[in-house]
Scaffold this motif. Sequence first.
Motif, PDB file in Angstrom:
ATOM      1  N   HIS A  16       6.423   7.001   2.537  1.00  0.00           N
ATOM      2  CA  HIS A  16       6.036   7.350   1.168  1.00  0.00           C
ATOM      3  C   HIS A  16       5.203   8.624   1.211  1.00  0.00           C
ATOM      4  O   HIS A  16       4.154   8.669   1.858  1.00  0.00           O
ATOM      5  CB  HIS A  16       5.273   6.200   0.519  1.00  0.00           C
ATOM      6  CG  HIS A  16       6.132   4.988   0.351  1.00  0.00           C
ATOM      7  ND1 HIS A  16       6.946   4.818  -0.745  1.00  0.00           N
ATOM      8  CD2 HIS A  16       6.349   3.917   1.151  1.00  0.00           C
ATOM      9  CE1 HIS A  16       7.615   3.692  -0.622  1.00  0.00           C
ATOM     10  NE2 HIS A  16       7.266   3.123   0.515  1.00  0.00           N
ATOM     11  N   LEU A  17       5.676   9.664   0.530  1.00  0.00           N
ATOM     12  CA  LEU A  17       5.007  10.963   0.553  1.00  0.00           C
ATOM     13  C   LEU A  17       3.886  11.062  -0.471  1.00  0.00           C
ATOM     14  O   LEU A  17       2.996  11.890  -0.319  1.00  0.00           O
ATOM     15  CB  LEU A  17       6.029  12.073   0.336  1.00  0.00           C
ATOM     16  CG  LEU A  17       7.142  12.122   1.395  1.00  0.00           C
ATOM     17  CD1 LEU A  17       8.188  13.155   1.012  1.00  0.00           C
ATOM     18  CD2 LEU A  17       6.564  12.400   2.771  1.00  0.00           C
ATOM     19  N   LYS A  72      -3.126   9.441   2.600  1.00  0.00           N
ATOM     20  CA  LYS A  72      -2.545   8.855   3.796  1.00  0.00           C
ATOM     21  C   LYS A  72      -1.155   8.336   3.459  1.00  0.00           C
ATOM     22  O   LYS A  72      -0.975   7.572   2.520  1.00  0.00           O
ATOM     23  CB  LYS A  72      -3.424   7.706   4.292  1.00  0.00           C
ATOM     24  CG  LYS A  72      -2.892   7.047   5.530  1.00  0.00           C
ATOM     25  CD  LYS A  72      -3.765   5.892   5.935  1.00  0.00           C
ATOM     26  CE  LYS A  72      -3.152   5.277   7.163  1.00  0.00           C
ATOM     27  NZ  LYS A  72      -3.165   3.856   7.160  1.00  0.00           N
ATOM     28  N   THR A  73      -0.151   8.792   4.213  1.00  0.00           N
ATOM     29  CA  THR A  73       1.192   8.288   3.963  1.00  0.00           C
ATOM     30  C   THR A  73       1.363   6.927   4.624  1.00  0.00           C
ATOM     31  O   THR A  73       0.723   6.621   5.620  1.00  0.00           O
ATOM     32  CB  THR A  73       2.265   9.255   4.505  1.00  0.00           C
ATOM     33  OG1 THR A  73       2.107   9.388   5.915  1.00  0.00           O
ATOM     34  CG2 THR A  73       2.165  10.608   3.852  1.00  0.00           C
ATOM     35  N   THR A  74       2.220   6.123   4.036  1.00  0.00           N
ATOM     36  CA  THR A  74       2.528   4.821   4.622  1.00  0.00           C
ATOM     37  C   THR A  74       4.005   4.798   4.978  1.00  0.00           C
ATOM     38  O   THR A  74       4.828   5.436   4.321  1.00  0.00           O
ATOM     39  CB  THR A  74       2.226   3.665   3.646  1.00  0.00           C
ATOM     40  OG1 THR A  74       3.013   3.851   2.462  1.00  0.00           O
ATOM     41  CG2 THR A  74       0.763   3.621   3.272  1.00  0.00           C
ATOM     42  N   ILE A  75       4.335   4.071   6.021  1.00  0.00           N
ATOM     43  CA  ILE A  75       5.720   3.930   6.448  1.00  0.00           C
ATOM     44  C   ILE A  75       6.077   2.453   6.440  1.00  0.00           C
ATOM     45  O   ILE A  75       5.349   1.624   6.987  1.00  0.00           O
ATOM     46  CB  ILE A  75       5.950   4.528   7.843  1.00  0.00           C
ATOM     47  CG1 ILE A  75       5.613   6.030   7.839  1.00  0.00           C
ATOM     48  CG2 ILE A  75       7.401   4.318   8.285  1.00  0.00           C
ATOM     49  CD1 ILE A  75       5.740   6.705   9.177  1.00  0.00           C
ATOM     50  N   GLN A  76       7.190   2.144   5.772  1.00  0.00           N
ATOM     51  CA  GLN A  76       7.710   0.784   5.738  1.00  0.00           C
ATOM     52  C   GLN A  76       9.028   0.748   6.502  1.00  0.00           C
ATOM     53  O   GLN A  76       9.787   1.721   6.486  1.00  0.00           O
ATOM     54  CB  GLN A  76       7.952   0.328   4.301  1.00  0.00           C
ATOM     55  CG  GLN A  76       6.699   0.257   3.462  1.00  0.00           C
ATOM     56  CD  GLN A  76       7.042  -0.094   2.032  1.00  0.00           C
ATOM     57  OE1 GLN A  76       7.708   0.674   1.351  1.00  0.00           O
ATOM     58  NE2 GLN A  76       6.596  -1.266   1.587  1.00  0.00           N
ATOM     59  N   HIS A  77       9.307  -0.376   7.144  1.00  0.00           N
ATOM     60  CA  HIS A  77      10.523  -0.552   7.931  1.00  0.00           C
ATOM     61  C   HIS A  77      11.300  -1.723   7.343  1.00  0.00           C
ATOM     62  O   HIS A  77      10.734  -2.786   7.088  1.00  0.00           O
ATOM     63  CB  HIS A  77      10.170  -0.832   9.395  1.00  0.00           C
ATOM     64  CG  HIS A  77       9.208   0.166   9.953  1.00  0.00           C
ATOM     65  ND1 HIS A  77       9.604   1.400  10.424  1.00  0.00           N
ATOM     66  CD2 HIS A  77       7.866   0.138  10.080  1.00  0.00           C
ATOM     67  CE1 HIS A  77       8.544   2.074  10.835  1.00  0.00           C
ATOM     68  NE2 HIS A  77       7.475   1.331  10.632  1.00  0.00           N
ATOM     69  N   PHE A  78      12.608  -1.515   7.126  1.00  0.00           N
ATOM     70  CA  PHE A  78      13.449  -2.540   6.516  1.00  0.00           C
ATOM     71  C   PHE A  78      14.720  -2.722   7.333  1.00  0.00           C
ATOM     72  O   PHE A  78      15.354  -1.740   7.721  1.00  0.00           O
ATOM     73  CB  PHE A  78      13.856  -2.140   5.093  1.00  0.00           C
ATOM     74  CG  PHE A  78      12.697  -1.977   4.156  1.00  0.00           C
ATOM     75  CD1 PHE A  78      12.174  -3.073   3.492  1.00  0.00           C
ATOM     76  CD2 PHE A  78      12.135  -0.727   3.928  1.00  0.00           C
ATOM     77  CE1 PHE A  78      11.108  -2.924   2.607  1.00  0.00           C
ATOM     78  CE2 PHE A  78      11.078  -0.573   3.054  1.00  0.00           C
ATOM     79  CZ  PHE A  78      10.555  -1.668   2.391  1.00  0.00           C
TER      80      PHE A  78
END
Length: 111
Positions: free
Chosen positions: A22-23, A2-8
């Motif tokens: 994140h791949l 499962k990919t995760t996505i972070q926002h900055f």
Amino acid sequence: MKTTIQHFENRAGGKGWIHIEHLLDSDALGCHVKMYARVTIDPHASIGVHLHQGDGESYLIEKGTALYHADGVTRTLHPGDHTWTPNGHRHGIENPGEVELVLIALIITQE
């Protein structure tokens, strides 16, 4: 996986928002890869100029136009262009356009 996505917001002193998908998770990365991710930089946003210590980073532009700043030099990047910032050097990237800038980022430890 499962990919995760972070926002900055204002990443490394930059402006606006970036999104990191994140791949590979930490189990799949191995001991020398710190990050392998698809990074989306919103229009008129940036990742500020920052120093790499103990690692190097490569960008591969997938979509959009970038202004890439490395060690005091700025150049324009387009899809298919790539960069390498070695250990001990500085870089940053910005999206001057009206569409998202999408790139693949790979950070490798430099021992």
